[in-house]
Structure formats: structure tokens, C-alpha cells
Design an enzyme around this catalytic site. Structure first.
Site, PDB file in Angstrom:
ATOM      1  N   GLU A 176       1.189 -61.050   2.529  1.00 60.87           N
ATOM      2  CA  GLU A 176       1.174 -60.022   3.555  1.00 60.87           C
ATOM      3  C   GLU A 176       2.519 -59.332   3.784  1.00 60.87           C
ATOM      4  O   GLU A 176       3.175 -59.531   4.820  1.00 60.87           O
ATOM      5  CB  GLU A 176       0.615 -60.608   4.869  1.00 60.87           C
ATOM      6  CG  GLU A 176      -0.778 -61.184   4.691  1.00 60.87           C
ATOM      7  CD  GLU A 176      -1.402 -61.750   5.977  1.00 60.87           C
ATOM      8  OE1 GLU A 176      -0.667 -61.910   6.966  1.00 60.87           O
ATOM      9  OE2 GLU A 176      -2.604 -62.019   5.977  1.00 60.87           O
TER      10      GLU A 176
ATOM     11  N   GLU B  53      -7.816 -64.326   1.994  1.00 64.87           N
ATOM     12  CA  GLU B  53      -7.968 -64.839   3.361  1.00 64.87           C
ATOM     13  C   GLU B  53      -9.079 -64.078   4.051  1.00 64.87           C
ATOM     14  O   GLU B  53      -9.118 -62.845   4.007  1.00 64.87           O
ATOM     15  CB  GLU B  53      -6.707 -64.635   4.219  1.00 64.87           C
ATOM     16  CG  GLU B  53      -5.596 -65.601   3.951  1.00 64.87           C
ATOM     17  CD  GLU B  53      -4.411 -65.404   4.892  1.00 64.87           C
ATOM     18  OE1 GLU B  53      -4.604 -64.929   6.034  1.00 64.87           O
ATOM     19  OE2 GLU B  53      -3.299 -65.725   4.467  1.00 64.87           O
TER      20      GLU B  53
HETATM   21  O1  IFM Z   1      -2.634 -67.375  10.281  1.00 59.84           O
HETATM   22  C1  IFM Z   1      -2.490 -66.120   9.671  1.00 59.84           C
HETATM   23  C2  IFM Z   1      -1.896 -66.285   8.287  1.00 59.84           C
HETATM   24  O2  IFM Z   1      -0.671 -66.934   8.326  1.00 59.84           O
HETATM   25  C3  IFM Z   1      -1.708 -64.942   7.637  1.00 59.84           C
HETATM   26  N1  IFM Z   1      -2.902 -64.145   7.701  1.00 59.84           N
HETATM   27  C4  IFM Z   1      -3.576 -64.039   8.962  1.00 59.84           C
HETATM   28  C5  IFM Z   1      -3.813 -65.406   9.558  1.00 59.84           C
HETATM   29  C6  IFM Z   1      -4.525 -65.278  10.907  1.00 59.84           C
HETATM   30  O3  IFM Z   1      -3.747 -64.560  11.813  1.00 59.84           O
END
Ligand code: IFM
Length: 442
Positions: free
Chosen positions: A169, A354
Site C-alpha cells: 500500500e 487483502e
Molecule cells: O490492517 C490494515 C493493513 O495493515 C493494511 N490494509 C488495510 C488493513 C485494514 O485497515
């Protein structure tokens, strides 16, 4: 409630996995780990709820074998984890903490012994404090520091990981942390943010080159996306949504896949970029083998009335929301999986690296009834399935997250896990979503 998809709904070799990150689960107090920006950020009043930090987290550093057994028992094919820079190089440069490397090596070997594929992400936010002292992501030298860290880690585990990503990210590393100030290091400065948006991509490119030099393949980067919509039909709100989309969704893809930043955003921030920034594009665009898509929600935007870039503010939407106050909007996942393929990646494999949701789960009579998570997963897997039917090469899906964990500035309240963690006793209790998935994957 049941999971309503089966393995046979997805292509052969589709990877069903779960994801975590180092600082959120390991426990940074253990094993010679160095101090990171998150330890310092959390120690500063007002940054994190109750000042909570990742010093112990889920104690995964000690309980990793049990946690890997839980991954196996669920029937998952793969596990996405990250390596902590501060654990491996406590000062960020120079001296290597062999205990840290040993730890990641045993984790990878433990996965392979259980026939679970290791998907490593090099950086998920715990910048060593010593590097923040030198300017962190504002300092152009960070690209070389990160390449050195890449080499140290991958010389040890690069021959055994199934796939490796450079960053998790970039938007969070740069914008959320240097413009919005919500994540460490809590900076609110447009020049710092713009430089971080560029330097993180240069570091990505150098890291890819380093891994290629070690003979590695199956390399990628994990980006996050939010579906941006105008809150109403005024031109101001349309512009707000467009700029949100540009910063969040188009900037990083543009750098890596088009060797160009989006013109609408560049027009506003070019003045803050390093001199001759264009010379870095060939490095930034070092070829990758796949893209990771992290997706959770959409945002409604309107003009913030400030007259200052980026001119937008968020408006609360009407859809059902998770504990993060994020609207459930699976159509957005379908959008990014098809749009990224058409506009940027052109047939490269895409992984959902994710997706998941937070809820306020508790254990009652040994059970965690997280129906909303099951429903959320059903809706988002259906969106992924539709994207595959529409021609996108989606190769796997990693649920965020394996365990309840440290949700950064929101501390430990927002529970994203398929496995409940009691943060007093550290007891793990598989939630109903875990059990339903286990049944579906059997
Ligand atoms: O927990 C986070 C993760 O570290 C990165 N992506 C989003 C998740 C939820 O906020």
C-alpha cells in the site's frame, strides 16, 4: 450462515489464502527487533487509541507454529506475511540482526513443511526509527537503503518464497502518513507527501531489480484501492471524486505501469517533486510479474471549501458499514479487478492480496458468531468470480486477516481476523467465518 462458494467455482490453481503483517501480529519487543516509527508514533499521546502499540501484539513471534497449524487446518493454500525492516536491520542500515533472519527463515520453512505457499511482502510500514531520523521517505537515499534491506532478506529466504512483493500500500506509506498524518510518522505536509509518493516507487523499482539480480521471479507490488464517487452531481463533487481517484488509485499504477503520473494530479503537485523526477521512471517501471489489489470500500466525496489541493472531503454514505465505518461495496472490487487489467496490467496475473472486514467480535460459549464477515466474504468472492468471468486473470484471494491484530492508530478494537485473539490471554478461537471457510475449502 455458510460460505456460498466452492473451490470449483474458481479456476484450477486459484490460491485461497490469508494475510497478516509483521508489526500487527509479531510483537516488536522480541528477538532483537529494532525500534520503528510505529513504536515512537504510538508512544506520542493522541496518535493511537489508548497509546496501544505492537510490542506484544498477537505474540506471533513465539506462537507462529500454532498459527501456521491453524492456516493448514482451515484448508488454505497460501499465506501472505511481511518482513519487518526493523527486526532484520535494527538501525535500518548496516548491522543485521541474525535472529530476525532466522525467524523469517523458520517461518518460511514452517509454511513449506505444511505445504502452504509463502507470499512475502518486504515492507508493511515499520520503518526503522533511525531512518526516520534521516528523513525517512522524504530522503531520496531511502531507495538504496531499501534495496540493501531487500538483498539481506532475500539472500536468506528468496529461494523458498512462492512470490515476493516490495511494498504494501504505497498510498498509505506516502499519503495517509505524510499528508493526512493519520499513520506514522504523522506528518501533514504536501511536499513531504509528494516526495514520499515518488521515493516509495523508486525504492520499489530498485528492490525489484535487486531481487531479479538474485535470480528471483514471481515479483510484484501490493496497492490499495478505494472506489471514489461524487457525493452529488455538482461539478465540485465530480472534481473531488476525480482527484481522490487520481491520488489513491491512478498515481502508483501510473508510475509502475505507464512510466507517467496522472496529468490531473501532476498539475497540482509537480512543483513538489524532486528535480528531474522523470529520470527515475525506467527504474520505477522495472517489470513486475503480478499486481496485488487490496480492496475494502468506496468513498463519497465533495468539495471541502478550502480552496487548497486536493479540495475534497469525505461524506458519510448510506450503505451498511463495518466497524471501520467503511461501506460494504463489493462492486468496487469488481471494478478494480477489471479496470486495472484493461488500463494498466494487460493480462498480468492479479491477486486480491487483502479483503475482509472489521467487527466487534467476542467469544460466547466458545463461539464467535461473525455472520456479517461471512456475508461480506460471499459478496466479495462473487465480485471476484464475476471479474474472472469478464476476462481478468485473477489468480488468488488473500483474506485480511488470519488473526485479530493491531489495527494501527485504531489499536486493538477493530477485529479483522477469521480467528479471534484474546489480547489478555492470547488465546486463539476460530470464528464462524473460519469454520465456514474450512468447510467450503474441504
Ligand atoms: O490492517 C490494515 C493493513 O495493515 C493494511 N490494509 C488495510 C488493513 C485494514 O485497515
Amino acid at each position: 450462515m455458510t460460505i456460498n462458494f466452492k473451490r470449483s467455482d474458481f479456476p484450477d490453481n486459484f490460491e485461497f489464502g490469508a494475510a497478516t503483517s509483521a508489526y500487527q501480529i509479531e510483537g516488536s519487543d522480541f528477538g532483537g527487533c529494532g525500534r520503528s516509527q510505529w513504536d515512537d508514533f504510538a508512544a506520542t499521546p493522541g496518535n493511537v487509541i489508548r497509546g496501544e502499540n505492537g510490542a506484544r501484539a498477537c505474540d506471533h513471534y513465539h506462537q507462529w507454529a500454532n498459527d501456521l497449524d491453524l492456516i493448514k487446518a482451515c484448508g488454505l493454500d497460501s499465506y501472505r506475511f511481511s518482513t519487518s525492516w526493523a527486526r532484520v536491520m535494527p538501525e535500518g542500515r548496516g548491522q543485521v540482526n541474525q535472529q530476525g533472519l532466522d525467524y523469517y527463515e523458520q517461518l518460511v520453512d514452517g509454511l513449506l513443511e505444511r505445504n502452504i505457499k509463502p507470499y512475502a511482502t518486504l515492507y508493511h510500514w515499520e520503518l526503522p526509527s533511525a531512518l526516520l531520523d534521516l528523513g525517512g521517505w522524504r530522503n531520496p537515499d531511502i531507495a538504496d537503503w531499501f534495496a540493501d534491506f531487500t538483498e539481506v532478506v532475500m539472500q536468506r529466504i528468496g529461494d523458498r518464497v512462492e512470490a515476493a512483493a516490495t511494498f504494501n500500500e504505497p498510498w498509505c506509506i506516502a499519503w495517509l502518513s505524510h499528508f493526512m498524518g493519520i499513520h506514522a510518522p504523522g506528518v501533514r505536509d504536501i511536499r513531504a507527501a509528494t516526495r514520499a509518493m515518488h521515493h516509495v516507487l523508486v525504492a520499489h523499482g530498485k528492490s525489484i531489480q535487486t531481487m531479479r539480480g538474485l535470480g528471483m521471479d514471481n515479483l510484484g507490488v501490493v496497492m490499495n484501492f478505494e472506489y471514489a464517487q461524487a457525493a452529488d452531481d455538482t461539478p465540485e463533487s465530480e472534481r473531488a471524486a476525480q482527484l481522490y481517484d487520481g491520488i489513491y488509485n491512478r498515481w502508483f499504477l501510473g508510475g509502475v505501469f505507464k512510466q507517467a503520473y496522472p496529468a490531473d494530479i501532476l498539475a497540482e503537485v509537480e512543483q513538489y517533486l524532486p528535480f528531474n523526477y522523470q529520470d527515475d521512471f525506467p527504474t520505477i517501471a522495472a517489470p513486475v510479474d503480478w499486481l496485488g489489489v487490496n480492496y475494502y470500500t468506496r468513498k463519497l466525496l465533495t468539495d471541502d471549501g478550502s480552496g487548497l489541493f486536493p479540495y475534497y472531503k469525505e461524506v458519510t454514505g448510506p450503505l451498511p458499514k463495518t466497524a471501520m465505518e467503511w461501506e460494504v461495496y463489493p462492486q468496487g472490487l469488481h471494478h478494480f479487478l477489471t479496470w486495472a487489467n484493461k488500463e494498466y496490467t494487460n493480462g498480468l496475473p492479479i491477486y486480491i492480496t487483502e479483503n475482509g472486514m472489521a467487527s466487534y467480535d467476542d467469544v460466547k460459549d466458545g463461539e464467535v458468531a461473525d455472520d456479517m464477515r461471512i456475508d461480506y466474504l460471499n459478496q466479495h468472492f462473487a465480485a471476484a468470480k464475476q471479474a474472472i468471468a469478464d476476462g481478468s486473470p485473477i489468480k488468488g484471494y488473500f483474506i485480511w486477516s488470519l488473526l485479530d491484530n493491531y489495527e494501527w492508530s485504531l489499536g486493538y478494537d477493530k477485529r479483522f481476523g477469521m480467528i479471534h485473539v484474546d489480547f489478555d490471554t492470547l488465546k486463539r478461537t476460530p470464528k464462524n467465518s473460519y469454520l465456514a471457510l474450512q468447510k467450503a475449502l474441504a
